[in-house]
Design a protein around this motif. Structure first.
Motif, PDB file in Angstrom:
ATOM      1  N   THR A  87      -6.651  59.703  56.881  1.00 19.97           N
ATOM      2  CA  THR A  87      -6.198  59.914  55.508  1.00 19.97           C
ATOM      3  C   THR A  87      -5.791  61.369  55.310  1.00 19.97           C
ATOM      4  O   THR A  87      -4.738  61.652  54.730  1.00 19.97           O
ATOM      5  CB  THR A  87      -7.305  59.523  54.510  1.00 19.97           C
ATOM      6  OG1 THR A  87      -7.644  58.151  54.712  1.00 19.97           O
ATOM      7  CG2 THR A  87      -6.860  59.740  53.079  1.00 19.97           C
ATOM      8  N   LEU A  88      -6.610  62.285  55.810  1.00 25.84           N
ATOM      9  CA  LEU A  88      -6.262  63.703  55.697  1.00 25.84           C
ATOM     10  C   LEU A  88      -4.942  63.967  56.411  1.00 25.84           C
ATOM     11  O   LEU A  88      -4.066  64.652  55.878  1.00 25.84           O
ATOM     12  CB  LEU A  88      -7.369  64.585  56.279  1.00 25.84           C
ATOM     13  CG  LEU A  88      -7.121  66.087  56.117  1.00 25.84           C
ATOM     14  CD1 LEU A  88      -8.389  66.809  55.700  1.00 25.84           C
ATOM     15  CD2 LEU A  88      -6.574  66.709  57.381  1.00 25.84           C
ATOM     16  N   PHE A  89      -4.799  63.397  57.613  1.00 28.52           N
ATOM     17  CA  PHE A  89      -3.587  63.649  58.391  1.00 28.52           C
ATOM     18  C   PHE A  89      -2.361  62.948  57.817  1.00 28.52           C
ATOM     19  O   PHE A  89      -1.234  63.307  58.146  1.00 28.52           O
ATOM     20  CB  PHE A  89      -3.806  63.282  59.857  1.00 28.52           C
ATOM     21  CG  PHE A  89      -4.837  64.153  60.531  1.00 28.52           C
ATOM     22  CD1 PHE A  89      -4.807  65.532  60.385  1.00 28.52           C
ATOM     23  CD2 PHE A  89      -5.835  63.594  61.295  1.00 28.52           C
ATOM     24  CE1 PHE A  89      -5.753  66.343  60.988  1.00 28.52           C
ATOM     25  CE2 PHE A  89      -6.793  64.392  61.905  1.00 28.52           C
ATOM     26  CZ  PHE A  89      -6.749  65.768  61.755  1.00 28.52           C
ATOM     27  N   SER A  90      -2.559  61.978  56.953  1.00 28.55           N
ATOM     28  CA  SER A  90      -1.400  61.362  56.291  1.00 28.55           C
ATOM     29  C   SER A  90      -0.884  62.249  55.155  1.00 28.55           C
ATOM     30  O   SER A  90       0.252  62.102  54.721  1.00 28.55           O
ATOM     31  CB  SER A  90      -1.742  59.969  55.762  1.00 28.55           C
ATOM     32  OG  SER A  90      -2.538  60.045  54.591  1.00 28.55           O
ATOM     33  N   HIS A  91      -1.735  63.168  54.693  1.00 28.09           N
ATOM     34  CA  HIS A  91      -1.343  64.105  53.636  1.00 28.09           C
ATOM     35  C   HIS A  91      -0.913  65.464  54.179  1.00 28.09           C
ATOM     36  O   HIS A  91      -0.060  66.134  53.588  1.00 28.09           O
ATOM     37  CB  HIS A  91      -2.498  64.313  52.647  1.00 28.09           C
ATOM     38  CG  HIS A  91      -2.776  63.123  51.795  1.00 28.09           C
ATOM     39  ND1 HIS A  91      -2.108  62.880  50.622  1.00 28.09           N
ATOM     40  CD2 HIS A  91      -3.639  62.091  51.965  1.00 28.09           C
ATOM     41  CE1 HIS A  91      -2.551  61.747  50.093  1.00 28.09           C
ATOM     42  NE2 HIS A  91      -3.485  61.258  50.886  1.00 28.09           N
ATOM     43  N   PHE A  92      -1.545  65.875  55.275  1.00 30.81           N
ATOM     44  CA  PHE A  92      -1.295  67.179  55.871  1.00 30.81           C
ATOM     45  C   PHE A  92      -1.156  66.989  57.372  1.00 30.81           C
ATOM     46  O   PHE A  92      -1.911  66.231  57.973  1.00 30.81           O
ATOM     47  CB  PHE A  92      -2.454  68.144  55.577  1.00 30.81           C
ATOM     48  CG  PHE A  92      -2.800  68.212  54.113  1.00 30.81           C
ATOM     49  CD1 PHE A  92      -2.053  68.983  53.246  1.00 30.81           C
ATOM     50  CD2 PHE A  92      -3.857  67.472  53.611  1.00 30.81           C
ATOM     51  CE1 PHE A  92      -2.364  69.029  51.895  1.00 30.81           C
ATOM     52  CE2 PHE A  92      -4.178  67.505  52.265  1.00 30.81           C
ATOM     53  CZ  PHE A  92      -3.430  68.286  51.400  1.00 30.81           C
ATOM     54  N   LYS A  93      -0.221  67.685  57.975  1.00 27.93           N
ATOM     55  CA  LYS A  93       0.034  67.526  59.414  1.00 27.93           C
ATOM     56  C   LYS A  93      -1.234  67.741  60.235  1.00 27.93           C
ATOM     57  O   LYS A  93      -1.521  67.010  61.178  1.00 27.93           O
ATOM     58  CB  LYS A  93       1.122  68.515  59.834  1.00 27.93           C
ATOM     59  CG  LYS A  93       1.452  68.488  61.296  1.00 27.93           C
ATOM     60  CD  LYS A  93       2.500  69.526  61.633  1.00 27.93           C
ATOM     61  CE  LYS A  93       2.630  69.664  63.127  1.00 27.93           C
ATOM     62  NZ  LYS A  93       3.460  70.796  63.494  1.00 27.93           N
TER      63      LYS A  93
ATOM     64  N   VAL B  30     -12.100  70.091  59.663  1.00 29.44           N
ATOM     65  CA  VAL B  30     -11.570  68.814  59.165  1.00 29.44           C
ATOM     66  C   VAL B  30     -12.704  67.821  58.941  1.00 29.44           C
ATOM     67  O   VAL B  30     -12.732  67.105  57.935  1.00 29.44           O
ATOM     68  CB  VAL B  30     -10.519  68.246  60.155  1.00 29.44           C
ATOM     69  CG1 VAL B  30     -10.184  66.806  59.829  1.00 29.44           C
ATOM     70  CG2 VAL B  30      -9.261  69.106  60.134  1.00 29.44           C
ATOM     71  N   GLU B  31     -13.656  67.783  59.857  1.00 31.15           N
ATOM     72  CA  GLU B  31     -14.777  66.840  59.757  1.00 31.15           C
ATOM     73  C   GLU B  31     -15.548  67.031  58.457  1.00 31.15           C
ATOM     74  O   GLU B  31     -15.973  66.061  57.825  1.00 31.15           O
ATOM     75  CB  GLU B  31     -15.727  66.999  60.956  1.00 31.15           C
ATOM     76  CG  GLU B  31     -15.124  66.614  62.290  1.00 31.15           C
ATOM     77  CD  GLU B  31     -14.172  67.670  62.884  1.00 31.15           C
ATOM     78  OE1 GLU B  31     -14.152  68.832  62.406  1.00 31.15           O
ATOM     79  OE2 GLU B  31     -13.425  67.310  63.803  1.00 31.15           O
ATOM     80  N   ASP B  32     -15.739  68.283  58.057  1.00 30.61           N
ATOM     81  CA  ASP B  32     -16.467  68.564  56.813  1.00 30.61           C
ATOM     82  C   ASP B  32     -15.653  68.132  55.593  1.00 30.61           C
ATOM     83  O   ASP B  32     -16.202  67.595  54.633  1.00 30.61           O
ATOM     84  CB  ASP B  32     -16.798  70.055  56.716  1.00 30.61           C
ATOM     85  CG  ASP B  32     -17.729  70.524  57.818  1.00 30.61           C
ATOM     86  OD1 ASP B  32     -18.476  69.688  58.374  1.00 30.61           O
ATOM     87  OD2 ASP B  32     -17.707  71.734  58.123  1.00 30.61           O
ATOM     88  N   VAL B  33     -14.353  68.377  55.648  1.00 32.21           N
ATOM     89  CA  VAL B  33     -13.489  68.012  54.515  1.00 32.21           C
ATOM     90  C   VAL B  33     -13.503  66.503  54.299  1.00 32.21           C
ATOM     91  O   VAL B  33     -13.731  66.024  53.183  1.00 32.21           O
ATOM     92  CB  VAL B  33     -12.047  68.524  54.719  1.00 32.21           C
ATOM     93  CG1 VAL B  33     -11.128  68.030  53.595  1.00 32.21           C
ATOM     94  CG2 VAL B  33     -12.011  70.042  54.808  1.00 32.21           C
TER      95      VAL B  33
END
Length: 197
Positions: free
Chosen positions: A47-53, A34-37
């Motif tokens: 932001t990532l977690f608002s799009h994907f669990k 996740v850190e790399d993404v």
């Protein structure tokens, strides 16, 4: 007309998927972090977690999309003429899933096979594969090329079980990377689909 915030949200989601796919190309599914993404996408973790669990939710979208692409290819080839050709049609799917245990584990978990956390896209891929196999098996039964003593739906679900079995054994045992999982599937399909004497 799409509102600006909604458009930005869709663009951010697409960017996250694009970046994750690029990282997977470089490092494989197991190497995705996740850190790399978020670093490459230039967004916060939230932001990532608002799009994907979570990371697995992101992977489920990418893997589900690839499974659908593989199913498109299977369908485009038309109906197989026998069990050997059916095995060959399933080979790209087996090769894809066999490349990384993360793919196999996630497909099992999100398909509902293990009754854990179903995902719509992954579940749809499993259902689509069974429906495609059922149609093909109906044609093979009508041509007298496979057994007719069982309904095609049952035979299709059995093939799905053999796929999972072959991949499970593939990941549990030491194996030669030169030997594709489809080679292990062939004897199961031959025995399963062989017409009754």
């Amino acid at each position: 007309m799409t509102r600006a915030p909604q458009k930005r949200r869709l663009e951010t989601r697409a960017r996250l998927l694009e970046v994750a796919a690029a990282i997977i190309q470089e490092q494989g599914y197991s190497g995705l972090r996740v850190e790399d993404v978020v670093a490459r996408a230039g967004v916060a973790k939230g932001t990532l977690f608002s799009h994907f669990k979570d990371k697995d939710g992101l992977l489920a979208v990418l893997i589900g999309d690839e499974v659908m692409r593989l199913l498109d290819g299977m369908e485009a080839g038309g109906a197989p003429q026998d069990a050997a050709e059916l095995t060959a049609r399933l080979a790209p799917h087996l090769d894809y899933v066999g490349q990384d245990r993360v793919i196999f584990d996630l497909l099992l978990r999100y398909s509902g096979t293990t009754a854990a956390e179903p995902d719509e896209v992954v579940t749809a891929g499993f259902l689509r594969q069974v429906a495609l196999l059922t149609r093909w098996l109906q044609l093979l039964q009508a041509a007298g090329r496979i057994r007719r003593d069982q309904p095609p739906e049952l035979l299709a679900e059995g093939i799905q079980a053999f796929l999972n079995h072959v991949l499970g054994v593939w990941f549990c045992m030491e194996h030669d990377d030169e030997t594709p999982p489809a080679k292990a599937l062939a004897p199961y399909l031959q025995a399963w689909l062989q017409p009754a004497p």
